[in-house]
Structures are given as structure tokens and as C-alpha cells.
Scaffold this motif. Sequence first.
Motif, PDB file in Angstrom:
ATOM      1  N   UNK A  78      27.784  97.636  69.672  1.00 47.26           N
ATOM      2  CA  UNK A  78      26.180  98.370  69.975  1.00 47.26           C
ATOM      3  C   UNK A  78      25.790  98.133  71.619  1.00 47.26           C
ATOM      4  N   UNK A  79      25.845  96.672  71.656  1.00 49.43           N
ATOM      5  CA  UNK A  79      25.606  96.535  72.948  1.00 49.43           C
ATOM      6  C   UNK A  79      26.378  97.262  74.277  1.00 49.43           C
ATOM      7  N   UNK A  80      27.481  97.233  73.823  1.00 44.73           N
ATOM      8  CA  UNK A  80      28.735  97.785  74.810  1.00 44.73           C
ATOM      9  C   UNK A  80      28.536  99.151  74.622  1.00 44.73           C
ATOM     10  N   UNK A  81      27.935 100.023  73.991  1.00 43.22           N
ATOM     11  CA  UNK A  81      27.575 101.385  73.788  1.00 43.22           C
ATOM     12  C   UNK A  81      26.330 101.640  74.496  1.00 43.22           C
ATOM     13  N   UNK A  93      32.754 105.508  77.332  1.00 43.31           N
ATOM     14  CA  UNK A  93      33.890 104.469  78.048  1.00 43.31           C
ATOM     15  C   UNK A  93      33.339 103.206  77.810  1.00 43.31           C
ATOM     16  N   UNK A  94      34.163 102.480  77.148  1.00 43.03           N
ATOM     17  CA  UNK A  94      33.874 101.009  76.989  1.00 43.03           C
ATOM     18  C   UNK A  94      34.836 100.335  77.869  1.00 43.03           C
ATOM     19  N   UNK A  95      34.401  99.559  79.090  1.00 50.03           N
ATOM     20  CA  UNK A  95      35.545  98.768  79.602  1.00 50.03           C
ATOM     21  C   UNK A  95      35.994  97.598  78.841  1.00 50.03           C
ATOM     22  N   UNK A  96      37.448  97.104  79.100  1.00 47.12           N
ATOM     23  CA  UNK A  96      37.928  96.282  78.417  1.00 47.12           C
ATOM     24  C   UNK A  96      37.142  94.910  78.939  1.00 47.12           C
ATOM     25  N   UNK A 124      23.469 103.577  64.329  1.00 50.73           N
ATOM     26  CA  UNK A 124      23.598 103.016  65.529  1.00 50.73           C
ATOM     27  C   UNK A 124      22.137 103.275  66.484  1.00 50.73           C
ATOM     28  N   UNK A 125      22.318 102.824  67.870  1.00 50.74           N
ATOM     29  CA  UNK A 125      20.990 102.968  68.573  1.00 50.74           C
ATOM     30  C   UNK A 125      20.812 104.559  68.816  1.00 50.74           C
ATOM     31  N   UNK A 126      19.876 104.812  69.156  1.00 50.96           N
ATOM     32  CA  UNK A 126      19.419 106.525  69.211  1.00 50.96           C
ATOM     33  C   UNK A 126      20.339 107.127  70.219  1.00 50.96           C
ATOM     34  N   UNK A 127      21.366 107.872  69.504  1.00 53.83           N
ATOM     35  CA  UNK A 127      22.320 108.374  70.636  1.00 53.83           C
ATOM     36  C   UNK A 127      22.503 109.840  70.127  1.00 53.83           C
ATOM     37  N   UNK A 128      21.498 110.105  69.281  1.00 54.15           N
ATOM     38  CA  UNK A 128      21.692 111.475  68.417  1.00 54.15           C
ATOM     39  C   UNK A 128      22.781 111.545  67.640  1.00 54.15           C
ATOM     40  N   UNK A 129      23.069 110.617  66.762  1.00 53.32           N
ATOM     41  CA  UNK A 129      24.066 110.354  65.864  1.00 53.32           C
ATOM     42  C   UNK A 129      23.555 110.715  64.507  1.00 53.32           C
ATOM     43  N   UNK A 168      35.376 105.787  73.407  1.00 49.60           N
ATOM     44  CA  UNK A 168      34.944 105.649  71.794  1.00 49.60           C
ATOM     45  C   UNK A 168      34.399 106.842  71.764  1.00 49.60           C
ATOM     46  N   UNK A 169      34.813 107.398  70.619  1.00 55.89           N
ATOM     47  CA  UNK A 169      34.058 108.969  70.121  1.00 55.89           C
ATOM     48  C   UNK A 169      33.826 108.723  68.870  1.00 55.89           C
ATOM     49  N   UNK A 170      32.667 109.102  68.462  1.00 53.40           N
ATOM     50  CA  UNK A 170      32.125 109.069  66.823  1.00 53.40           C
ATOM     51  C   UNK A 170      32.767 110.385  66.374  1.00 53.40           C
TER      52      UNK A 170
END
Length: 160
Positions: free
Chosen positions: A27-30, A44-47, A72-77, A96-98
Motif C-alpha cells: 500500500x505504501x509503494x502504491x 509502476x513500483x520500482x524494485x 486499498x487506499x482510495x484509488x477508485x478501486x 502493478x495492475x489491479x
Amino acid sequence: MSREAFYRPMAWVADGTRLKRDLSAFCDALAYARSAETKLRAWIIPLGVCAIVDRWADSRHPVFLDFGDVEFPPRWLPATGLLWWLRYAPKIGAVATPVLRQSVIDHYLTGASIRGLARIELRRPSKPRLGLSRFEAYLAQKQARKPRFSVNRVQRRGGE
């Protein structure tokens, strides 16, 4: 012989709740990830930013992270029924694709397409056009920049 070499076709569905910090780190990375600029919602989540993403970077088969029905945090999901499809790009990280959980199941059972969520285009509301047209505004700015006194007048005064 590894599982990836033996089973064909295959995909990994990893339990994102198995380790205590995986969900919060993801969630932090997103939260800080940039948009992947695709037709679907994707980030895009960097390695090196998120351990669960890094653990699956060497897989040669599709990887889906399953966090259960976590909001998940409000990302319209949607609140339920999501898997996170990770696709790795060298030197960039993971995209990362939901995707809808049921569409992944249908894909591997019947060959149907995996359905993600369409990207939302956030547009700023256009400002109402008030006042001058663009050309008129340009002319007004140009007039404002013209010197108020001609060069000849200033020279004459200085010479007197």
C-alpha cells in the motif's frame, strides 16, 4: 526441476497476507507509485521499494498478488474481488495492475481475457472564457510592454 520448468501453462498466485508487512508495504509503494500510462489502471513500483514485489521479480510466468478482500487506499478501486497482476520491466520495476479475480480464474479455465479496470482520466474543469479573446489578450500585453515615452522626447529633455 523447478515448478516453472515443469508446469505449462502456469501462473503464480501469491498470498499477500502471509507475511505481516507485505500488505502495508505494498500500500505504501502504491501511494508513491507513478501511473504506468496504460489503457488500464496500473502503477509502476520500482524494485527495492516493496519486499513482496521484489520476491517475485525473477519469475518467468505471470504473478498475481492476492490480498483477499482488503480495501486499498482510495484509488477508485472496488472494495472486493481484486488481484494485483505484476509484470516486470528491466531497470524500471514492476507494473502493478489491479484485475478482477474472477476474470483471472476464467482466463485459466476457458481462455477468456483478463479484465482490468479502465484508466480514469482526471481532467481539470475548463475555465469559462471571460473577457478578452486570446488574440485580444496578446495585443493588450504587447501594448502594455511598449515604452510610454518615445526615445526622441527623452533624448531632447536630456540634452536641454
